[in-house]
Write an enzyme that holds these catalytic residues in place. Sequence first.
Site, PDB file in Angstrom:
ATOM      1  N   ILE A  83      -1.210  38.492 -38.110  1.00 42.47           N
ATOM      2  CA  ILE A  83      -0.967  39.602 -37.412  1.00 42.47           C
ATOM      3  C   ILE A  83      -0.159  39.416 -36.156  1.00 42.47           C
ATOM      4  O   ILE A  83      -0.646  38.623 -35.108  1.00 42.47           O
ATOM      5  CB  ILE A  83      -2.384  40.390 -37.128  1.00 42.47           C
ATOM      6  CG1 ILE A  83      -2.980  40.537 -38.435  1.00 42.47           C
ATOM      7  CG2 ILE A  83      -2.080  41.807 -36.349  1.00 42.47           C
ATOM      8  CD1 ILE A  83      -2.288  41.175 -39.564  1.00 42.47           C
ATOM      9  N   LYS A  84       1.040  39.995 -36.088  1.00 46.83           N
ATOM     10  CA  LYS A  84       1.644  39.691 -34.768  1.00 46.83           C
ATOM     11  C   LYS A  84       1.330  40.752 -33.734  1.00 46.83           C
ATOM     12  O   LYS A  84       1.579  41.969 -34.212  1.00 46.83           O
ATOM     13  CB  LYS A  84       3.138  39.836 -35.158  1.00 46.83           C
ATOM     14  CG  LYS A  84       4.183  39.151 -34.270  1.00 46.83           C
ATOM     15  CD  LYS A  84       5.682  39.016 -34.865  1.00 46.83           C
ATOM     16  CE  LYS A  84       6.600  38.226 -33.986  1.00 46.83           C
ATOM     17  NZ  LYS A  84       8.091  38.277 -34.638  1.00 46.83           N
ATOM     18  N   VAL A  85       1.141  40.597 -32.365  1.00 47.46           N
ATOM     19  CA  VAL A  85       0.721  41.266 -31.448  1.00 47.46           C
ATOM     20  C   VAL A  85       1.444  41.008 -30.358  1.00 47.46           C
ATOM     21  O   VAL A  85       1.800  39.788 -29.783  1.00 47.46           O
ATOM     22  CB  VAL A  85      -0.996  41.164 -31.339  1.00 47.46           C
ATOM     23  CG1 VAL A  85      -1.287  41.996 -30.149  1.00 47.46           C
ATOM     24  CG2 VAL A  85      -1.696  41.432 -32.445  1.00 47.46           C
TER      25      VAL A  85
ATOM     26  N   ALA B 268       3.600  39.558 -39.522  1.00 47.17           N
ATOM     27  CA  ALA B 268       3.759  41.116 -39.692  1.00 47.17           C
ATOM     28  C   ALA B 268       3.243  41.689 -38.397  1.00 47.17           C
ATOM     29  O   ALA B 268       1.828  41.498 -38.139  1.00 47.17           O
ATOM     30  CB  ALA B 268       2.982  41.455 -40.910  1.00 47.17           C
TER      31      ALA B 268
ATOM     32  N   THR C 270       8.514  37.938 -39.163  1.00 47.36           N
ATOM     33  CA  THR C 270       9.283  39.251 -39.269  1.00 47.36           C
ATOM     34  C   THR C 270       9.009  40.094 -38.078  1.00 47.36           C
ATOM     35  O   THR C 270       7.874  39.814 -37.271  1.00 47.36           O
ATOM     36  CB  THR C 270       9.078  39.984 -40.476  1.00 47.36           C
ATOM     37  OG1 THR C 270       7.468  40.629 -40.556  1.00 47.36           O
ATOM     38  CG2 THR C 270       8.987  39.227 -41.683  1.00 47.36           C
TER      39      THR C 270
END
EC number: 2.2.1.2
Length: 214
Positions: free
Chosen positions: A82-84, A56, A27
Amino acid sequence: MNLFLDTADIAEIKKVHEMGLLDGITTNPSIIAKSGRKFTEVIKEICSFVKGPVSAEVLATDAKTMIKEGLELAAIAENVVIKVPLIPEGIKAVVEFTSKGISTNVTLCFTANQALLAAKAGATFISPFIGRLDDVGYDGLELISEIREIYDNYGYETQILAASVRHPIHFKEVALRGADCVTIPYGVFEMLFKHPLTDSGLAKFIEDSKKLTW
């Protein structure tokens, strides 16, 4: 190759999940904003039935706040990734998340050099955006091949998650080039089933079946 769906639409996710083909979800804030719902609420609902990785994205652009937001997102469920963004502050955050055993997905990757830095930081996934590269005259698929070769050269465990996939040819080609995962919109997923010979063959099958008794 693992199949992820790039969406926050619960109905779309459930359709693919019920087929037994869904390995994970990606997402981003733009996708979730379209739902009009609270960001963390959507992530929590997805994680309630999708057991694979659910990416996310943090909203901050400085490492300190990224880490704070990431820890809050990771607390939602064990399978949250965790999307960074692939910026210096993002890489600093990835190093910290990795030290804490928190999975990460480094996004906005457009070069093999960037992918190498993400792997050195301990990223769980790297997301090369192949469609966006094609849009500006570069070969997005060649980037998948380059990253695969570099990771194999040095034994990096970071998984290549092909993103910005626009059509079934992209899907096939990233599989041929060794991507570990691919994330696609629901519309592209539906296209994977389509072929005119399948359609005509099914139509003939249905017509012939009317002549039979069970």
